[in-house]
Each structure stands twice: as C-alpha cells, then as structure tokens.
Design an enzyme around this catalytic site. Structure first.
Site, PDB file in Angstrom:
ATOM      1  N   GLU A   1       2.510   4.571  -4.157  1.00  0.00           N
ATOM      2  CA  GLU A   1       2.558   5.577  -5.447  1.00  0.00           C
ATOM      3  C   GLU A   1       3.983   6.155  -5.909  1.00  0.00           C
ATOM      4  O   GLU A   1       4.245   6.458  -6.951  1.00  0.00           O
ATOM      5  CB  GLU A   1       1.332   6.844  -5.275  1.00  0.00           C
TER       6      GLU A   1
ATOM      7  N   ASP B   1      -9.079   3.937  -1.676  1.00  0.00           N
ATOM      8  CA  ASP B   1     -10.045   4.467  -0.765  1.00  0.00           C
ATOM      9  C   ASP B   1     -11.278   5.012  -1.141  1.00  0.00           C
ATOM     10  O   ASP B   1     -11.424   6.165  -1.163  1.00  0.00           O
ATOM     11  CB  ASP B   1      -9.261   5.263   0.163  1.00  0.00           C
TER      12      ASP B   1
ATOM     13  N   ASP C   1       0.780  -1.246  -0.032  1.00  0.00           N
ATOM     14  CA  ASP C   1       0.122   0.102  -0.037  1.00  0.00           C
ATOM     15  C   ASP C   1       0.828   1.223   0.035  1.00  0.00           C
ATOM     16  O   ASP C   1       2.073   1.291   0.220  1.00  0.00           O
ATOM     17  CB  ASP C   1      -0.971  -0.050   1.140  1.00  0.00           C
TER      18      ASP C   1
END
Length: 720
Positions: free
Chosen positions: A352, A435, A349
C-alpha cells in the site's frame, strides 16, 4: 514570532479557509468513440500526473453536439474536486475494491490504500486499492462511465443526484464515456486504461496457500496429498516464512535450503510455485539487497534527506522509491536470479505500502509513510509527496515487478498477484480481496466485491476462499468453495494460527464436496480460458452481474448473490435466497456425477441460444483437457445456438503471431435433428492436434440428448 512565520501562518489560514471556487473547463475533446476528455483551467500534469491511463489520449475531434454529461470542477483552498450532476433513475456501480452492496447509489468510498486486515463488511470500508471510477446505467439500459484521473487521497460519493470526487490535492482531468450499454462502456474503460494480458493457463486452476507452509517437506506433503486424493490443483504458494528473516529475495537456510530442487519436484508433480515478495527491504548492512539499494540511492527519503524507515515484518525497512525509473529498473533486476530457481509466479503484498506504527499515539498513526514524505519522480513522473503517490505505490511496484519477471522469463507469460493497486493497474497484475475473515458475512460479500472489481477494469480477482482469518468450519468451507470455483481467481488460503483449510481438512464428506467443486472448475476451464481471452481483448469482465443479461430489466439491477460467468453461464450459490434471475431459457447444467445432489454446489444454468465448451476432468492443466471436447448446447426457441472456444499453447507469446484457434460453433435444428458444426475459425493454430473426438450434450426442456462426432465433420444429435 518572526514576520516570515507569521506571514506563512496567515497564508495557510487563508488557503484552508478560502471559499470554494468553481473552475472553468477548457474546450472538451473527443478522444474515442463517445469518450470525452474534460480538462479544468489550471490543470498541471506536474501536480497530478496520470498513473491510470495506458497512454496519453489523442484528440479525435470536438465533443458531440448531443453530449449532455458535463462535469464541474471546484477548488477549495488547495484541494480539488470534480462532480457530475445526474437526473433520472440511474443505477450506479464501480469504485473497485469496496465493501457494501453491488448497487452503489448513496454510498461513500474513501480512496486511500490501507492494510485493512479483518475488514468489516460495512459499507465503504477503506481497503487496499483505489478505483476512482463510476458506471451509471439508465432505465433504458444505456450507460455511462466517469474516470477521475487522479491518485491523490480522495473520497468518492455516489449519490443518486451527483457523483463527486473530493481530493486532497491538485486539479485533475475527467474522462466520460457514454454508450449504448454497460458492456460498451467497459470496453471504453479498457480503451483508456488497458486490459489484462492473457494469463498463463495454469493460473486459472486451483491455488493452495497458507501463511505459511513452513518447510519444503510440508509443501511437498500438501502437493502429494492433492495427487493421492485426486483433488485437482495447479499451484502451491509460499508465504513470507520461506524467507531468511523476512528478507525479500532470500530463502530460509534450514526450512527452504534448496528452492530449485523443491520447485523442480513440484513441476514434476504438475504444480507451479508462487512466492511472495514485499516492498520493505530490511535495514541490514550485511544484507545484499539493502546494500545494493543503498549504493544506487533508490530508497524513499524523509524531508531532511535521510532514509525513511518503517517497521514491517523484518523490523526496520527501507522502501524503494518506485516513482524513480532508476529504482524500478533496480527492482526489476532483482527477479533475474530469484526466478532462475524455478519460481513460476510472484505475489506482491504489503504494498500500500503498509507500515506498522502501532508504537505511536493513536492520533499519529497513519499505517503508511507520513504524508509529506517526498518521492523523487523521474521520467514522466514529477517529484511529489506521499499524499499524491501513496495510492499509486503498489501500482508502480507491480509495473517494476512485471518488467523484471518478463526480463527473466521472456518466453513465458508472467503471473503476478498484488494486494494494492490503482485503477488501470490490471495491466500489470491480478488481485485478490485481501485479508478477509472466515464468516458468512464475508462469504456473501465476496460476490459483489469481485463483480465490482470486474466492473472497474479488473477481471482477474477473487477472495481467499474459506476466509483467511479465524477458523473455518467444514460447512462454511464447502459453501464457499461450491461457488468460489466459478470466480476468476480461485485460491484457498489460511492465516497462521487458524485451522487447516485444505480441501481434505474437514472430513471425508466435505473432501468429496471439494473434489466435486474443483472437478467442475476444471471441466469448465476451456470456457473460462475463452472468457479470459475476451477480457484481454475487450475489457469485458469474466464474472459479471446478472443484469448484464438484460440491462433494461430493473429487477436485476441489485442482484448480488447470483452472477454470470461470461454471457452464457448463470451461477447461483447454495447460500442464495430468492435471487433475482434473468428471464428466458436457462437450462440446468450438470458437469460431474453427484453435483446436482450435493447441497453445497452452486446451481449452474446455461442460457438459451448458447454453446458452452467443456473439457474432461483433469488433475492439473498440464494434462490435455480437450480429449474429448464436450459442447453443451442449449438451443433457443428456434432450436439454434452459438458459442466460442479459444485455445493456444497455454503459455508463451505464440498467440500474438497467430498461433491460436478462436473457433465458433453453431447449432441448427432441422426437424428432430440438431447439427453442431464449427462455423468459423480465426488463427493459425492446429486445433485438430488437441481436439479429435467431440461430444455434444443438448439441453432441452429439462432433458439431455447426446451425440458424438469430430471437429471436421461436426455432431448430429437426434431429439425426441
């Protein structure tokens, strides 16, 4: 002002304001069946390396004489673009993880992986992944696809008269596929970018997660409640609070003091355990992972040569430079001891990478590393700025993670989930749509988002069912789960501070609805597993748009409520209003008692001419789903049908050595009797060890006719 500085400013002004220049194309090269590579003059791999293709394509000859799809290239200063002019009535799809409608004509996508919590549903919202890919479907059902082979920060325009990618970097290659159908185009995409690896069977069950189940005791309470209430589930997830101060590869000494014992208890109850790992490593000289990374000099550096630090969950973090083979090898090695504690899967997670720079003035916030931050590269990757490698950071991280998982457990199939990725990254990890929010808008959006990921090479995806952020009502949960169980990846998830979002959290009635929905999923796992084998082999998505049933039917082109699961099962969510549905024979399917009466359950319809293999209701995939096997037969107008079933050990790599069964079942009508037999079989597996008794259910004009038999002798069903 010094002369050098003045000349530098003049050169920057000239580059920035230079007129756009068309760039000639080198001689196009055929690199696959009706796949052509276009390389602009001046293309330099050291400025735009390919992180999308699975391997460097080889020339197979010259471009076909009838080829009409010729891209153009433009350079404006130091920024390259490519475009493809269109003519005629063409439906455009793709672009990967994106908000907005399924049909992408007239849309814009910003390709810059961004932590976008509570993302809106407006068109073109920038999200966590970048897929510079568009598929066009013509009126006659033929199709084409275009890959812009670049990871530079970009904007993708899908106008009805032109597809265009504008980047903030150097020239890049373009690949165009032109074939007889959208399915054939997606096979071409897979030939270039690869397919998913066959996942472990358990990963196709239901997953339960929360940010966070804060203690070992709470995790076991959740697991025990699933079993006590006979609600099927295969996986419990550990979000970041299992760690010691959010330090990756550690465990909280009070709340998770014995992860090996916890995982062993979960295994004994028929559960698998997935744990989160982020890329940010806490800057702490007493922390072994930071010490090790510093000793091996694997951190991303600022232009002045010092470590780049960015704030994430632990505070100041250093970040592995995954462009470096040395850094990827180091990262892979961290999984050895971690997975030895009985961990079954990994969740990457915040990759990015996401940086919390909220302390900066608004105009200076990037949410990631500064664009000029350099990555050192190595191997086949050149050194380059973050502007080039940002969109590939998550992709490189999951490659390293997968290598580490494989090395730690070489006899098991890895399960790895990632938030950030790049086109082609399906080779390394599954994904979810980030999310999202507990809202009807996000519920409806989850269908075209997952379909579009499938149309962009990633068949293993799904949303956080129920919505991650904000409180979820029982009505919203039940509606979402009612169709969400038929998406490729099925996980319920909830953010800290929101209400409980387990299947039993909304009262007895919704609990029963949840049980029915999940039992339907588990009955279909034999069919779904077969679809995943097809996706791993061909690149055809598990979840597909309705227009795949007939690409020539223009009324189906923008349908984004209903969807196909494989070719033969139509899913119509309870929320769907006046969906456009395919013509022909489609018979209603009931899988579990009460599913046709429950208002929250999606309607299921079986295509005429098909056979759907189904199993019995099980609580997790360690149980034998095939005792008995039920073949759901929906004859065509002539009374015939065909379908496939794939089985193997459910884990491990024996299938690569022939230890599998790919069975073809055929149904033929003779008078008032329909005979169902296994008409073909590939593989050397012992199917009869799993499958003894066979039930058949023939769906014919609203009625159900049943029969029983064996795998060897087949089944005969008498109809009236």
């Amino acid at each position: 002002m010094g002369l050098k500085k003045l000349l530098f400013l003049i050169s920057i002004f000239y580059i920035t304001n230079a007129p756009a220049q068309n760039v000639a194309v080198k001689k196009p090269v055929l690199v696959g069946e009706r796949i052509v590579q276009f390389i602009p003059e001046g293309f330099d791999k050291s400025k735009t390396p390919s992180l999308i293709l699975k391997e460097e394509p080889r020339s197979k000859g010259t471009m076909p004489k009838d080829w009409s799809l010729i891209p153009g290239f433009v350079v404006n200063g130091n920024k390259a673009s490519a475009y493809l002019k269109l003519s005629g009535d063409i439906s455009l799809y793709g672009g990967g993880e994106v908000t907005g409608p399924l049909l992408r004509n007239g849309k814009l996508i910003k390709l810059w992986n961004t932590d976008t919590g509570a993302y809106g549903v407006e068109e073109g919202k920038r999200l966590y992944q970048s897929h510079p890919w568009v598929m066009g479907v013509r009126r006659d059902g033929t199709a084409f696809g275009i890959i812009f082979d670049t990871s530079w920060k970009s904007e993708l325009y899908t106008n009805s008269d032109e597809i265009r990618l504008n980047t903030e970097g150097a020239l890049f290659r373009v690949f165009i596929i032109d074939r007889e159908s959208p399915q054939a185009v997606l096979k071409g995409l897979a030939e270039l970018t690869g397919t998913i690896e066959m996942p472990p069977l358990w990963s196709l069950g239901y997953h339960q997660c929360r940010f966070s189940y804060g203690t070992e005791k709470r995790v076991l309470e959740i697991a025990d409640t699933f079993r006590a209430k006979s609600i099927p589930c295969d996986v419990i997830w550990m979000d970041i609070d299992y760690m010691d101060g959010y330090r990756v590869f550690t465990f909280h000494p009070q709340n998770f003091p014995n992860p090996s014992a916890l995982n062993n208890k979960l295994h004994n109850k028929g559960f698998r355990a997935v744990y989160m790992i982020d890329p940010g490593v806490k800057v702490d000289k007493n922390y072994s992972v930071y010490q090790s990374g510093s000793e091996k000099d694997i951190w991303v550096k600022k232009p002045d040569g010092t470590e780049y630090h960015g704030k994430v969950w632990p505070g100041d973090c250093a970040f592995p430079d995954f462009t470096s083979p040395k850094a990827r090898k180091w990262w892979s090695g961290l999984y050895q001891d971690f997975l030895a504690k009985g961990i079954d899967g990994v969740w990457n997670d915040m990759n990015e990478p996401a940086i919390n720079d909220s302390e900066l003035p608004q105009e200076q916030r990037l949410g990631t590393m500064p664009y000029e931050t350099m990555h050192k590269g190595g191997g086949n990757l050149p050194a380059g700025p973050h502007l080039l490698y940002h969109n590939a950071y998550g992709r490189l991280m999951v490659e390293a993670s997968r290598d580490g998982i494989m090395a730690a457990n070489p006899d098991k199939r890895p399960f790895l989930l990632t938030r950030a990725n790049l086109l082609g990254g399906q080779r390394y990890a599954a994904t979810w749509t980030g999310d999202n929010m507990a809202s009807w808008e996000h519920l409806k959006l989850s269908v075209p988002m997952s379909i579009t990921l499938g149309l962009s090479g990633q068949p293993f995806s799904g949303p956080d069912i129920g919505g991650f952020l904000n409180n979820t009502s029982g009505d919203l949960w039940a509606n979402w789960l009612g169709f969400g169980v038929f998406m490729p990846f099925v996980r319920g998830h909830a953010c800290a501070g929101t209400n409980d979002k387990e299947p039993w959290a909304f009262g007895e009635a919704i609990e029963n609805t949840s049980r029915i929905a999940l039992e339907r999923r588990y009955r279909l796992i034999p069919y779904i597993y077969t679809l995943f084998q097809n996706a791993a082999t061909t690149g055809i998505p598990v979840m597909a748009p309705v227009f795949f049933s007939n690409p020539k039917d223009l009324t189906l082109r923008n349908e984004e409520q209903a969807f196909l699961l494989g070719e033969n099962l139509l899913v119509i969510p309870a929320f769907a209003k006046n969906p456009s549905l395919p013509s022909g024979i489609w018979e209603d399917l009931s899988l579990v008692g009460g599913d046709l009466q429950d208002k929250y359950q999606a309607k299921l319809k079986v295509r005429g001419g098909s056979i759907i293999p189904t199993g019995k209701i099980i609580q997790n995939t360690t149980e034998n789903s095939f005792d008995p096997l039920t073949l759901v037969v929906c004859p065509d107008e002539q009374g015939n049908a065909v379908g496939k079933l794939y089985t193997d050990a459910g884990d491990g790599w024996g299938f690569k050595k022939g230890d599998y069964n790919l069975m073809t079942f055929s149904a033929k009508k003779d008078g008032n009797t329909i005979s169902i037999t296994m008409s073909a079989k590939d593989g050397n597996g012992k199917a009869e060890n799993k499958i003894e008794k066979i039930n058949a259910e023939v769906l014919l004009k609203g009625k159900i006719y049943k029969g029983t038999g064996t795998l060897k002798e087949g089944v005969q069903v008498h109809i009236q």
